[in-house]
Write a protein that holds these residues in place. Structure first.
Motif, mmCIF file in Angstrom:
data_model
loop_
_atom_site.group_PDB
_atom_site.id
_atom_site.type_symbol
_atom_site.label_atom_id
_atom_site.label_comp_id
_atom_site.label_asym_id
_atom_site.label_seq_id
_atom_site.Cartn_x
_atom_site.Cartn_y
_atom_site.Cartn_z
ATOM 1 N N GLU A 1 0.803 -1.067 -0.061
ATOM 2 C CA GLU A 1 0.152 0.013 0.093
ATOM 3 C C GLU A 1 0.866 1.217 0.027
ATOM 4 O O GLU A 1 1.842 1.436 0.657
ATOM 5 N N VAL A 2 0.541 2.134 -0.976
ATOM 6 C CA VAL A 2 1.377 3.309 -1.035
ATOM 7 C C VAL A 2 1.006 4.187 0.017
ATOM 8 O O VAL A 2 -0.184 4.632 0.740
ATOM 9 N N GLN A 3 2.029 4.925 0.677
ATOM 10 C CA GLN A 3 1.852 5.707 1.935
ATOM 11 C C GLN A 3 2.785 6.765 1.854
ATOM 12 O O GLN A 3 3.868 6.886 1.540
ATOM 13 N N LEU A 4 2.115 8.014 2.214
ATOM 14 C CA LEU A 4 3.005 9.351 2.282
ATOM 15 C C LEU A 4 2.624 9.967 3.851
ATOM 16 O O LEU A 4 1.408 10.121 3.984
ATOM 17 N N VAL A 5 3.725 10.209 4.460
ATOM 18 C CA VAL A 5 3.593 10.575 5.734
ATOM 19 C C VAL A 5 4.340 11.979 6.046
ATOM 20 O O VAL A 5 5.618 11.838 6.288
ATOM 21 N N GLU A 6 3.719 13.083 6.035
ATOM 22 C CA GLU A 6 4.446 14.522 6.379
ATOM 23 C C GLU A 6 4.540 14.368 7.765
ATOM 24 O O GLU A 6 3.862 13.946 8.444
ATOM 25 N N SER A 7 5.638 15.117 8.073
ATOM 26 C CA SER A 7 5.891 15.583 9.545
ATOM 27 C C SER A 7 6.728 16.737 9.507
ATOM 28 O O SER A 7 7.313 17.168 8.653
ATOM 29 N N GLY A 8 6.834 17.291 10.652
ATOM 30 C CA GLY A 8 7.815 18.560 10.795
ATOM 31 C C GLY A 8 7.198 20.026 10.981
ATOM 32 O O GLY A 8 7.790 21.024 11.304
ATOM 33 N N GLY A 9 5.770 19.832 11.027
ATOM 34 C CA GLY A 9 5.063 21.058 11.109
ATOM 35 C C GLY A 9 4.876 21.622 12.456
ATOM 36 O O GLY A 9 5.356 20.922 13.460
ATOM 37 N N GLY A 10 4.524 22.871 12.517
ATOM 38 C CA GLY A 10 4.552 23.566 13.859
ATOM 39 C C GLY A 10 4.298 25.048 13.714
ATOM 40 O O GLY A 10 4.003 25.375 12.740
ATOM 41 N N LEU A 11 4.669 25.475 14.986
ATOM 42 C CA LEU A 11 4.454 27.063 15.115
ATOM 43 C C LEU A 11 5.868 27.555 14.836
ATOM 44 O O LEU A 11 6.757 27.068 15.721
ATOM 45 N N VAL A 12 6.117 28.575 14.000
ATOM 46 C CA VAL A 12 7.286 29.227 13.994
ATOM 47 C C VAL A 12 7.249 30.820 13.906
ATOM 48 O O VAL A 12 6.088 31.229 13.312
ATOM 49 N N LYS A 13 8.244 31.703 14.168
ATOM 50 C CA LYS A 13 7.979 32.982 14.198
ATOM 51 C C LYS A 13 8.270 33.376 12.795
ATOM 52 O O LYS A 13 9.001 32.788 12.167
ATOM 53 N N PRO A 14 8.069 34.710 12.314
ATOM 54 C CA PRO A 14 8.280 35.328 11.114
ATOM 55 C C PRO A 14 9.811 35.706 10.943
ATOM 56 O O PRO A 14 10.402 35.891 12.142
ATOM 57 N N GLY A 15 10.108 34.978 10.004
ATOM 58 C CA GLY A 15 11.687 35.116 9.635
ATOM 59 C C GLY A 15 12.408 33.792 10.099
ATOM 60 O O GLY A 15 13.630 33.631 9.748
ATOM 61 N N GLY A 16 11.649 32.812 10.662
ATOM 62 C CA GLY A 16 12.310 31.681 10.900
ATOM 63 C C GLY A 16 12.432 30.667 10.067
ATOM 64 O O GLY A 16 12.105 30.893 8.886
ATOM 65 N N SER A 17 12.715 29.573 10.195
ATOM 66 C CA SER A 17 12.764 28.382 9.333
ATOM 67 C C SER A 17 12.227 26.948 9.954
ATOM 68 O O SER A 17 12.067 26.986 11.150
ATOM 69 N N LEU A 18 11.794 25.952 9.030
ATOM 70 C CA LEU A 18 11.559 24.846 9.547
ATOM 71 C C LEU A 18 11.743 23.929 8.431
ATOM 72 O O LEU A 18 11.812 24.233 7.193
#
Lengths: 120, 111
Positions: A1-18
């Motif tokens: 079964e094909v699966q794609l799982v995204e992660s790493g999202g969240g709250l970040v301040k303007p000018g920041g990185s993720l």
């Protein structure tokens, strides 16, 4: 079964990185062109960019609003595609989806998305 | 900046037929734009329906069809079912820049 799982999202301040990750399984990842699409709250879909498979050069392309700020990369040994987001601004707040091209189109299969919120 | 335009909203009765369209600010949409259509329901990821103008995925119901109509890409839903109520997005490929652009979406109400 094909699966794609995204992660790493969240709250970040303007000018920041993720950095977002999309872990793939159930298909030959090294053969797939991988795409990122985002959707701001209550808004439509926006194509962010994609990376070709190594056999086609492995190069990325980006939409104008994210060019020079976002970087798409892939690690075929980990079956994972990444979206490095720098210089984030409020307009980058969105659910970020990854999709895989499985031989029919660039968008054959989709993950469930990960939410990125840019706020002070 | 390239803009892809769809009807913001349409309403159709159950059992009826409706056509959604997709226009490009650059001119007539042709097969070279490889029009794709997606369906999205609240809280869900988009689901691909049509690719390369008129080709269906294996899971696409037969009542969905894609075409070119009057310089636009079109998605026609026949014998509309209540479960077809959703947002529909078209997507066009611009070969010169190697980029894809989504339309703004059409909210389809089945009433």
């Amino acid at each position: 079964e094909v699966q794609l799982v995204e992660s790493g999202g969240g709250l970040v301040k303007p000018g920041g990185s993720l950095r977002l990750s999309c872990a793939a399984s159930g298909f030959a990842f090294n053969n797939a062109w991988m795409t990122w699409v985002r959707q701001a709250p209550g808004k439509g879909l926006e194509w962010v960019g994609r990376i070709k498979r190594k056999a086609d050069g492995g190069t990325p392309d980006y939409a104008a609003p994210v060019k020079n700020r976002f970087i798409i990369s892939r690690d075929d040994s980990k079956n994972t595609v990444y979206l490095q987001m720098n210089s984030l601004n409020i307009e980058d707040t969105a659910v970020y989806y990854c999709s895989a091209g499985l031989g029919v189109t660039d968008f054959d299969s989709w993950g469930q998305g990960t939410l990125v919120t840019v706020s002070s | 900046q390239t803009v892809v335009t769809q009807e913001p909203s349409l309403t159709v009765s159950p059992g009826g037929t409706v056509t959604l369209t997709c226009a490009s600010s650059t001119g007539a949409v042709t097969s070279g734009y490889h029009p794709n259509w997606f369906q999205q329901k609240p809280g869900q990821a988009p689901r691909p329906l049509i690719y390369s103008t008129s080709n269906k995925h294996s899971w696409t119901p037969a009542r969905f069809s894609g075409s070119l109509l009057g310089g636009k890409a079109a998605l026609t839903l026949s014998r509309v079912q209540p479960e077809d109520e959703a947002e529909y997005y078209c997507l066009l490929h611009y070969s010169g820049s190697q980029l894809w652009v989504f339309g703004g979406g059409t909210k389809l109400t089945v009433l």
